[in-house]
Design an enzyme around this catalytic site. Structure first.
Site, PDB file in Angstrom:
ATOM      1  N   SER A  94       0.239  -0.873  -0.090  1.00 19.99           N
ATOM      2  CA  SER A  94       0.223  -0.144   0.101  1.00 19.99           C
ATOM      3  C   SER A  94       1.038   0.969  -0.032  1.00 19.99           C
ATOM      4  O   SER A  94       1.645   0.976   0.880  1.00 19.99           O
ATOM      5  CB  SER A  94      -0.781   0.039   1.386  1.00 19.99           C
ATOM      6  N   LYS A 140      -0.644  -1.470  -4.610  1.00 23.05           N
ATOM      7  CA  LYS A 140      -2.247  -0.467  -4.124  1.00 23.05           C
ATOM      8  C   LYS A 140      -1.452   1.339  -4.009  1.00 23.05           C
ATOM      9  O   LYS A 140      -0.614   1.150  -2.818  1.00 23.05           O
ATOM     10  CB  LYS A 140      -3.072  -1.168  -3.072  1.00 23.05           C
ATOM     11  N   LYS A 174      -3.492   5.288  -2.973  1.00 26.94           N
ATOM     12  CA  LYS A 174      -3.938   5.978  -1.731  1.00 26.94           C
ATOM     13  C   LYS A 174      -4.442   7.198  -3.264  1.00 26.94           C
ATOM     14  O   LYS A 174      -3.792   7.414  -3.564  1.00 26.94           O
ATOM     15  CB  LYS A 174      -3.559   6.534  -1.133  1.00 26.94           C
ATOM     16  N   ASP A 231      -7.700   2.523  -3.005  1.00 26.32           N
ATOM     17  CA  ASP A 231      -7.980   2.645  -2.192  1.00 26.32           C
ATOM     18  C   ASP A 231      -8.344   4.416  -1.769  1.00 26.32           C
ATOM     19  O   ASP A 231      -7.756   5.189  -1.120  1.00 26.32           O
ATOM     20  CB  ASP A 231      -6.916   2.168  -0.751  1.00 26.32           C
ATOM     21  N   GLU A 257     -11.225   0.260  -3.170  1.00 25.44           N
ATOM     22  CA  GLU A 257     -11.598   0.294  -1.781  1.00 25.44           C
ATOM     23  C   GLU A 257     -12.282   1.346  -0.753  1.00 25.44           C
ATOM     24  O   GLU A 257     -11.588   2.442  -1.064  1.00 25.44           O
ATOM     25  CB  GLU A 257      -9.725  -0.313  -1.058  1.00 25.44           C
ATOM     26  N   ASP A 279     -13.385  -1.844   3.658  1.00 25.91           N
ATOM     27  CA  ASP A 279     -12.806  -2.037   3.953  1.00 25.91           C
ATOM     28  C   ASP A 279     -13.311  -1.766   5.898  1.00 25.91           C
ATOM     29  O   ASP A 279     -13.822  -2.024   6.201  1.00 25.91           O
ATOM     30  CB  ASP A 279     -11.452  -1.223   4.386  1.00 25.91           C
ATOM     31  N   LYS A 337      -9.519  -7.009   8.381  1.00 25.63           N
ATOM     32  CA  LYS A 337      -8.036  -6.478   9.393  1.00 25.63           C
ATOM     33  C   LYS A 337      -8.781  -6.983  11.402  1.00 25.63           C
ATOM     34  O   LYS A 337     -10.262  -6.468  11.179  1.00 25.63           O
ATOM     35  CB  LYS A 337      -8.321  -5.504   9.311  1.00 25.63           C
ATOM     36  N   GLY A 357      -3.713  -4.167   6.344  1.00 22.44           N
ATOM     37  CA  GLY A 357      -2.824  -3.805   6.843  1.00 22.44           C
ATOM     38  C   GLY A 357      -3.583  -2.595   7.787  1.00 22.44           C
ATOM     39  O   GLY A 357      -3.871  -1.155   7.724  1.00 22.44           O
TER      40      GLY A 357
HETATM   41  O1  OSB Z   1      -6.804   1.794   4.839  1.00 28.30           O
HETATM   42  O2  OSB Z   1      -5.748  -0.474   4.492  1.00 28.30           O
HETATM   43  C1  OSB Z   1      -6.506   0.835   4.980  1.00 28.30           C
HETATM   44  C2  OSB Z   1      -2.996   2.293   7.521  1.00 28.30           C
HETATM   45  C3  OSB Z   1      -3.112   2.763   7.826  1.00 28.30           C
HETATM   46  C4  OSB Z   1      -4.631   3.108   8.211  1.00 28.30           C
HETATM   47  C5  OSB Z   1      -5.613   2.403   7.060  1.00 28.30           C
HETATM   48  C6  OSB Z   1      -4.983   1.719   5.879  1.00 28.30           C
HETATM   49  C7  OSB Z   1      -3.780   1.570   5.531  1.00 28.30           C
HETATM   50  C8  OSB Z   1      -3.328   0.722   4.982  1.00 28.30           C
HETATM   51  C9  OSB Z   1      -2.113   0.949   5.255  1.00 28.30           C
HETATM   52  O3  OSB Z   1      -2.654   1.175   2.969  1.00 28.30           O
HETATM   53  C10 OSB Z   1      -1.484  -0.656   4.967  1.00 28.30           C
HETATM   54  C11 OSB Z   1      -0.145  -1.641   5.763  1.00 28.30           C
HETATM   55  O4  OSB Z   1       0.815  -1.307   4.388  1.00 28.30           O
HETATM   56  O5  OSB Z   1      -0.349  -1.369   6.219  1.00 28.30           O
HETATM   57 MG    MG Z   2      -8.052   0.370   3.088  1.00 24.85          MG
END
Ligand code: OSB
Ligand code: MG
Length: 371
Positions: A135, A161, A163, A188, A213, A238, A262, A290
């Site tokens: 991510s 992925k 953001k 995402d 996402e 999510d 998660k 994550g």
């Molecule tokens: O939305 O998946 C998410 C990190 C913090 C809060 C929300 C998210 C995330 C990530 C990071 O996308 C995933 C990772 O590398 O741990």
């Molecule tokens: Mg997410």
């Protein structure tokens, strides 16, 4: 199973990079680790709450408060039959799933160690090598993003992925697809859009993404169902899936085609397994999300990812992507194929580095069983 004590520790860990999403930025993590101990073995868990209530309602301090005031006293007061049934002890607590999920995960690690079995096998996991994605947060420039993608692909990761948020979406994806036309790619939004943006979100269809996402509100299902009718890109939920009921309702109304699970968001392994089974029956693929975890939470994510319906690469990456030095040995490593080989050692399969954890600890409290 007889517990002797439970210890909460708050550790601070500076991240190797600033992680930016549509809801904020993270550079220094404040993480609660839960240690449960009894019968000559210890189990460890991680509370995945953020530093502020921006991903969900929880934060590090609310989790500490709820665990120490309402949950741990109950857990030390009552006999525990199994990790699978432990969540019944704090059933009256509404929400605060990241707090209770950290404790629940510690109990699973403890039970697996007492049984001399891997956590993966105890939860019913079958996969021996899990596929990994990364991510990538919002960057200052598109050039920086393109460089990050290139280096993650060079490290072997199987999907990227990125953001997105309004103003950092279509043009950015145009540039990404221009440079990486064939890479398995997803986005995402962390709830940065509303249904009124449906025309704009429809533009993303041309990038043949694996999924988008959580485009809409963190607590919404209905608008996601309407949006899924309107766009071709599969929606992955999510934030919106916090309980089994949410997964059942999302499946029933067609709010998504994929669900990320998660551990903290759903309150631990028992709930995660129920949601997993629901998704499997509804033919909704899963993957493991994550929360910028330390090695403890990361090890639990590796175990969770071995359940059979986790068929897509997760956001479970190598320790060294996040930390100069992680809190477990060995650290979580990723193969050149972009996968993690699941350990079959007892418990979560990685040992907490207690000396290093002690150095990172800024607050600690031990609760002793008086029975
Ligand atoms: O939305 O998946 C998410 C990190 C913090 C809060 C929300 C998210 C995330 C990530 C990071 O996308 C995933 C990772 O590398 O741990
Ligand atoms: Mg997410």
């Amino acid at each position: 199973m007889k517990l002797d004590f439970i210890t909460l520790r708050e550790i601070r860990m500076p991240m190797l990079f600033r992680f930016e999403t549509s809801f904020g930025q993270t550079t220094d993590r404040r993480i609660i680790l839960v240690e449960v101990s009894g019968e000559g073995a210890a189990g460890w868990g991680e509370v995945t709450a953020g530093e502020g209530p921006f991903y969900n309602e929880e934060d590090t301090d609310t989790a500490w408060h709820v665990l120490s005031t309402f949950v741990i006293p109950k857990v030390l007061d009552e006999p525990i039959q199994s990790a699978a049934s432990a969540s019944g002890l704090w059933e009256p607590v509404r929400g605060h799933r990241m707090a209770t999920g950290g404790l629940e995960a510690a109990l699973w690690d403890w039970e697996a160690r007492l049984a001399g079995r891997s956590l993966s096998s105890l939860i019913g996991g079958t996969v021996r090598e899990i596929p990994c994605g990364v991510s990538i947060g919002i960057q200052s420039t598109v050039e920086q993003l393109l460089e990050r993608i290139a280096s993650e692909l060079a490290a072997g990761y199987q999907r990227i992925k990125i953001k997105i948020k309004p103003g950092w979406d279509v043009e950015v994806l145009d540039r990404v697809r221009e440079k990486f036309p064939r890479v398995p790619l997803m986005v995402d939004a962390n709830s940065a859009y509303t249904l009124a943006d449906r025309g704009h979100l429809k533009l993303l269809d041309r990038f043949y993404l694996m999924m988008i996402e959580q485009p809409l509100a963190h607590d919404d299902l209905l608008d996601h169902a309407k949006l899924q009718q309107y766009i071709d890109t599969p929606i992955c939920l999510d934030e919106s899936i916090r309980t089994l009921r949410h997964a059942e309702q999302a499946a029933e109304i067609g709010a998504c085609r994929i669900i990320n699970i998660k551990l903290g968001r759903v309150g631990g392994f028992s709930n995660a397994r129920h949601i997993h089974d629901c998704c499997r029956d509804a033919k909704i693929p899963n993957w493991c999300g994550g929360m910028l975890e330390s090695g403890i939470g990361r090890a639990h994510n590796v175990a969770l990812s071995t359940l059979p319906n986790f068929v897509l690469p997760g956001d479970v990456a190598a320790s060294k992507r996040y930390w100069k030095r992680d809190v477990i040995t060995p650290e979580v490593e990723v193969t050149p194929r972009g996968s993690i080989e699941v350990p079959d050692r007892p418990g979560m399969g990685y040992e907490p580095d207690t000396a290093h954890i002690e150095r990172l600890t800024i607050r600690k409290e031990t609760f002793t069983c008086r029975r």
